[in-house]
Design an enzyme around this catalytic site. Structure first.
Site, PDB file in Angstrom:
ATOM      1  N   ASP A  90     -11.140   3.583 -20.177  1.00 19.37           N
ATOM      2  CA  ASP A  90     -11.277   3.401 -18.726  1.00 19.37           C
ATOM      3  C   ASP A  90     -11.450   4.746 -18.031  1.00 19.37           C
ATOM      4  O   ASP A  90     -10.515   5.536 -17.959  1.00 19.37           O
ATOM      5  CB  ASP A  90     -10.035   2.690 -18.167  1.00 19.37           C
ATOM      6  CG  ASP A  90      -9.978   1.230 -18.588  1.00 19.37           C
ATOM      7  OD1 ASP A  90     -10.957   0.506 -18.328  1.00 19.37           O
ATOM      8  OD2 ASP A  90      -8.962   0.825 -19.176  1.00 19.37           O
ATOM      9  N   MET A 143     -11.966   6.541 -14.566  1.00 18.75           N
ATOM     10  CA  MET A 143     -11.786   6.285 -13.124  1.00 18.75           C
ATOM     11  C   MET A 143     -11.869   7.598 -12.364  1.00 18.75           C
ATOM     12  O   MET A 143     -11.325   8.610 -12.812  1.00 18.75           O
ATOM     13  CB  MET A 143     -10.417   5.652 -12.865  1.00 18.75           C
ATOM     14  CG  MET A 143     -10.141   4.409 -13.680  1.00 18.75           C
ATOM     15  SD  MET A 143      -8.556   3.688 -13.211  1.00 18.75           S
ATOM     16  CE  MET A 143      -8.402   2.398 -14.461  1.00 18.75           C
ATOM     17  N   MET A 178     -14.178  -8.790 -14.614  1.00 15.88           N
ATOM     18  CA  MET A 178     -12.842  -8.246 -14.352  1.00 15.88           C
ATOM     19  C   MET A 178     -11.924  -9.387 -13.924  1.00 15.88           C
ATOM     20  O   MET A 178     -12.245 -10.141 -12.999  1.00 15.88           O
ATOM     21  CB  MET A 178     -12.898  -7.201 -13.229  1.00 15.88           C
ATOM     22  CG  MET A 178     -13.569  -5.892 -13.591  1.00 15.88           C
ATOM     23  SD  MET A 178     -12.824  -4.994 -14.966  1.00 15.88           S
ATOM     24  CE  MET A 178     -11.145  -4.751 -14.404  1.00 15.88           C
TER      25      MET A 178
END
Ligand code: DX5
Ligand code: ZN
Length: 216
Positions: free
Chosen positions: A31, A33, A133
């Site tokens: 992930d 971000m 998601m």
């Protein structure tokens, strides 16, 4: 059901060991971000580059970043297995898909909970994976949002009607209690953070998730 553990819930002080601990998984979910597209900051290009060099399994990179059209190709050039970008963040998705493909990466598109399935249909012929998601992106350890389930069923039915082999990935709040239902609805790849790294042994947790998915 493929299981891609999210290293967001791993110990960031020893990521190479954590990747080895999930070597029985199908891929490691990374992930990224940027604190703009989502209100959290994780790792960027230099760290993903090292993870790609040491990982025993393929890397499935999930970009939660704003400037995706210019940044995503840099991740693809690292040789990672797949790059998933958010449809909401791209100004020219068709162009981005072909740029990523030219680097040899598989390409995924992610949809936030509030983005309807219809927004992605124009791109399904060009991608390898659709990521639905099941929480608002940004943090691990959240509960799955029930209202996202209908989108999984909708995507499965659309893909099956067209005999499409696009992977249907779900990400957020996946655990032993709901993975069977997600599998039944048609997801065939599940990301799991806390459910893999939270307690117990990652490899046992991966096996348990696989079993729970197949006994739905
Ligand atoms: C959330 C991330 C997820 C997250 C999943 O924005 O995209 O990959 O790490 O973590 P769990 O499985 O703990 O919800
Ligand atoms: Zn993710």
């Amino acid at each position: 059901m493929k299981i891609n553990p999210s290293i967001l819930s791993a110990d960031f002080s020893k990521l190479a060991d954590e990747l080895n601990a999930i070597s029985s998984a199908d891929a490691a979910h990374i992930d990224v971000m940027d604190n703009h597209f989502v209100p959290n900051l994780t790792i960027g290009l230099p760290v993903v580059k090292r993870l790609q060099q040491v990982s025993p399994i393929p890397l499935d990179v999930h970009l939660m970043i704003e400037k995706v059209d210019s940044e995503a190709p840099k991740y693809a050039q690292l040789g990672v297995d797949s790059i998933t970008f958010h449809l909401e963040a791209s100004e020219s998705p068709h162009e981005l898909i072909s740029t990523l493909r030219a680097s040899g990466a598989k390409v995924g598109i992610a949809l936030k909970p509030g983005t309807p399935f219809a927004a992605v249909t124009d791109f399904l012929d060009e991608i390898d994976m659709l990521l639905i998601m099941t929480v608002e992106p940004g943090f691990g350890g959240q509960s799955l949002l029930e209202e996202t389930l209908v989108k999984i069923a909708q995507a499965r039915s659309y893909l099956d009607t067209r005999k499409s082999d696009v992977i249907l990935q779900v990400d957020g709040g996946v655990n032993l209690s709901n993975i069977g239902k997600l599998s039944e609805l048609g997801a065939n790849c599940a990301v799991a953070g806390i459910a893999v790294f939270g307690s117990g042994t990652p490899s046992d947790n991966i096996s348990a998730l696989r079993r729970a998915a197949s006994h739905s």
